[in-house]
Scaffold this active site. Structure first.
Site, mmCIF file in Angstrom:
data_model
loop_
_atom_site.group_PDB
_atom_site.id
_atom_site.type_symbol
_atom_site.label_atom_id
_atom_site.label_comp_id
_atom_site.label_asym_id
_atom_site.label_seq_id
_atom_site.Cartn_x
_atom_site.Cartn_y
_atom_site.Cartn_z
ATOM 1 N N LYS A 194 0.738 -1.251 0.041
ATOM 2 C CA LYS A 194 -0.066 0.207 0.059
ATOM 3 C C LYS A 194 0.913 1.227 -0.174
ATOM 4 O O LYS A 194 0.483 2.259 -0.649
ATOM 5 C CB LYS A 194 -0.849 0.124 1.456
ATOM 6 N N LYS A 239 -13.319 -7.455 -9.001
ATOM 7 C CA LYS A 239 -13.999 -7.478 -7.739
ATOM 8 C C LYS A 239 -14.664 -6.123 -7.739
ATOM 9 O O LYS A 239 -14.223 -5.151 -8.124
ATOM 10 C CB LYS A 239 -12.932 -7.689 -6.655
ATOM 11 N N LYS A 265 -14.638 0.469 -4.950
ATOM 12 C CA LYS A 265 -14.940 1.590 -5.056
ATOM 13 C C LYS A 265 -13.821 2.224 -5.902
ATOM 14 O O LYS A 265 -13.724 3.305 -6.921
ATOM 15 C CB LYS A 265 -14.688 2.387 -3.570
#
Ligand code: TRP
Ligand code: SF4
Length: 329
Positions: free
Chosen positions: A112, A193, A196
């Site tokens: 990340k 998947k 957002k």
């Protein structure tokens, strides 16, 4: 009664994937367990520190959605993390006993850090899973319904609990177990998947018109089927995956039979899907909008929830301070 606990980031509108994968699970579990459902605004701050004004409205949106989906605030405790300051205290104490190497080796952390658009180089973001451990252990939760991506955070939570027990010669925290949903993952309009980030979702606040548009115009189907007279293959078609999740058995059978023999056109097939999804989402949407139109009602429910959560958290914190031989507060 054992406790179940989960946390959701306030990141705006929730979609079908959230409903089927998480929210419906929470609602089901509220019968068998004492439920604590927490909107984790401090966790959201780790990546949204420069847009913190977005968090308040997003909190209302999550609360409005959970209540619309059937979470009963009389039975389960719905609250906002930052309204229970004890989480911050336990996070701080845990951060003293957690080796740096444990948080640095969290698989999602480095990934990340490198791939996110937000600047995640902060001290707070490194401590994200320690805050999560505090969220869970402060309520002595037994069950934690989460997605698979959270399993490592749960493992770390158990390790922190064990280390605390070892260091202070105590046994105050039960070891929390993940509860994974049985429902298969909801794909997005593009077949990846639903997320957002990918902007491929059907949202619980989408109107019937928006759902119809997304299903008939945006949803990917069997690309080999160009003309209506071409036979299709439901097994490789995203639309069929949706039918299996949201349509009744008769419709699923009909599509499975008629699509491969070109007896059903893709447009009709998608229209039927839109109807099935709308039947599921529309009653929810009406309730969500009604809840959002009464923010004072939402705030009151969250305030009562925070009071109840705080009372439970304070009991644990007294035990924690005593185990560590810290002054009473
Ligand atoms: N990290 C979780 C997520 O992104 C959110 C979370 C925070 C959480 N605290 C929690 C989940 C405690 C379960 C229990 O989904
Ligand atoms: Fe997919 Fe339905 Fe078209 Fe078959 S009829 S290819 S299942 S959209």
């Amino acid at each position: 009664m054992q406790r179940v606990l989960s946390g959701v980031q306030p990141s705006g509108s929730l979609h079908l994937g959230n409903l089927v994968g998480a929210i419906e699970n929470f609602v089901r579990l509220q019968d068998q367990y004492q439920g604590f459902y927490m909107i984790v605004d401090w966790h959201a701050l780790t990546s949204k520190f420069d847009r913190s004004e977005e968090i308040g409205p997003a909190i209302h949106e999550v609360a409005a959605t959970f209540l619309a989906a059937g979470l009963d605030p009389e039975r389960a405790t719905l609250f906002v993390q930052s309204q229970v300051k004890e989480h911050a205290e336990l996070h701080l104490l845990f951060s003293m006993i957690t080796p740096l190497s444990w948080v640095e080796r969290v698989p999602t952390y480095k990934e990340k850090l490198q791939n996110s658009e937000a600047d995640l180089g902060s001290y707070g973001f490194l401590g994200y899973p320690i805050l999560q451990a505090a969220d869970i252990l402060i309520y002595k939760a037994h069950k934690v319904p989460v997605g698979e991506d959270q399993l490592f955070h749960l493992e770390l939570t158990r390790e922190i609990a064990r280390r605390f027990h070892f260091l202070y010669n105590t046994e105050i925290f039960p070891e929390p177990q993940a509860v994974l949903t049985q429902v298969p993952k909801v794909p997005g309009l593009d077949g990846r998947k639903m997320s957002k980030t990918y902007d491929n979702g059907i949202y619980l606040r989408d109107t019937p018109e928006q759902i119809l548009h997304k299903c008939t115009r945006e949803m990917a189907s069997d690309t080999a089927r160009v003309r209506k007279s071409d036979p299709g293959n439901p097994e490789i078609c995203n639309v069929f995956t949706f039918h299996k999740l949201f349509s009744n058995g008769d419709t699923v059978k009909l599509v499975a039979l008629e699509c491969p023999r070109a007896g059903l056109g893709c447009f009709d097939c998608k229209k039927r899907l839109a109807e099935a999804i709308t039947a599921r989402v529309e009653p929810l949407r009406v309730k969500i909008e009604d809840n959002l139109a009464h923010p004072e009602r939402l705030d009151e429910i969250l305030r009562v929830g925070a009071d109840r959560a705080r009372a439970a958290a304070q009991v644990t914190m007294a035990e924690v301070r005593e185990a560590m031989k810290l002054p009473k507060s």
